[in-house]
Design a protein around this motif. Structure first.
Motif, mmCIF file in Angstrom:
data_model
loop_
_atom_site.group_PDB
_atom_site.id
_atom_site.type_symbol
_atom_site.label_atom_id
_atom_site.label_comp_id
_atom_site.label_asym_id
_atom_site.label_seq_id
_atom_site.Cartn_x
_atom_site.Cartn_y
_atom_site.Cartn_z
ATOM 1 N N TRP A 56 0.817 -1.214 0.000
ATOM 2 C CA TRP A 56 0.000 0.000 0.000
ATOM 3 C C TRP A 56 0.850 1.263 0.000
ATOM 4 N N THR A 57 1.998 1.229 0.648
ATOM 5 C CA THR A 57 2.885 2.395 0.619
ATOM 6 C C THR A 57 3.430 2.589 -0.790
ATOM 7 N N GLY A 58 3.759 1.507 -1.464
ATOM 8 C CA GLY A 58 4.198 1.609 -2.858
ATOM 9 C C GLY A 58 3.106 2.163 -3.747
ATOM 10 N N LEU A 59 1.875 1.713 -3.519
ATOM 11 C CA LEU A 59 0.747 2.242 -4.282
ATOM 12 C C LEU A 59 0.551 3.731 -4.031
ATOM 13 N N MET A 60 0.738 4.159 -2.793
ATOM 14 C CA MET A 60 0.636 5.592 -2.476
ATOM 15 C C MET A 60 1.751 6.376 -3.166
ATOM 16 N N GLU A 61 2.933 5.801 -3.271
ATOM 17 C CA GLU A 61 4.035 6.472 -3.972
ATOM 18 C C GLU A 61 3.703 6.639 -5.452
ATOM 19 N N VAL A 62 3.149 5.593 -6.059
ATOM 20 C CA VAL A 62 2.753 5.675 -7.468
ATOM 21 C C VAL A 62 1.670 6.733 -7.645
ATOM 22 N N ALA A 63 0.693 6.753 -6.730
ATOM 23 C CA ALA A 63 -0.371 7.764 -6.802
ATOM 24 C C ALA A 63 0.203 9.166 -6.625
ATOM 25 N N GLY A 64 1.209 9.302 -5.776
ATOM 26 C CA GLY A 64 1.855 10.608 -5.586
ATOM 27 C C GLY A 64 2.577 11.065 -6.835
ATOM 28 N N GLU A 65 3.289 10.161 -7.476
ATOM 29 C CA GLU A 65 4.008 10.504 -8.706
ATOM 30 C C GLU A 65 3.041 10.819 -9.848
ATOM 31 N N ALA A 66 1.871 10.183 -9.848
ATOM 32 C CA ALA A 66 0.885 10.407 -10.901
ATOM 33 C C ALA A 66 0.081 11.691 -10.684
ATOM 34 N N GLY A 67 0.214 12.297 -9.505
ATOM 35 C CA GLY A 67 -0.498 13.537 -9.229
ATOM 36 C C GLY A 67 -1.848 13.349 -8.564
#
Length: 117
Positions: A56-67
């Motif tokens: 889930w932390t990795g998913l949050m990082e991807v969501a952060g990079e995607a804006g």
């Protein structure tokens, strides 16, 4: 700090009382079995939590990079300013607070904890 020290004494006292009670009642084998079983469960829980939190932390990082996080942060900023009026605008705490709120809004409870910490 005082509460933490007090809690250490409370938990330590409960452990000692449990061990003494096991010795007095002749159930030391049951105490030993409970310690070993609890240790096994703690390791299993730790390993499973590690995997879930990492995902889930990795998913949050991807969501952060995607804006996605930035967009949702802009949407909830009036609520955040209302809830935390003493935090100055632009303070780095906004990022962590917003990530925590967004993770909870998205239903990513396991990712909300590291984001909030």
């Amino acid at each position: 700090m005082v509460i933490r020290i007090m809690m250490n004494y409370i938990w330590g006292g409960m452990l000692i009382i449990g061990i003494i009670f096991g010795v007095v009642t002749g159930n030391m084998q049951a105490v030993t079995d409970a310690v070993l079983q609890s240790s096994k469960e703690a390791v299993t829980l730790g390993i499973s939590m590690f995997g879930i939190v990492a995902f889930w932390t990795g998913l949050m990082e991807v969501a952060g990079e995607a804006g996605v996080i930035a967009g949702l942060t802009r949407l909830i900023s009036p609520l955040m300013r209302f809830l935390f009026p003493r935090i100055p605008q632009g303070h780095r705490a906004w990022d962590s607070l917003s990530a925590n709120f967004v993770a909870n809004i998205l239903g990513l409870g396991w990712a909300a904890t590291p984001a909030g910490l």
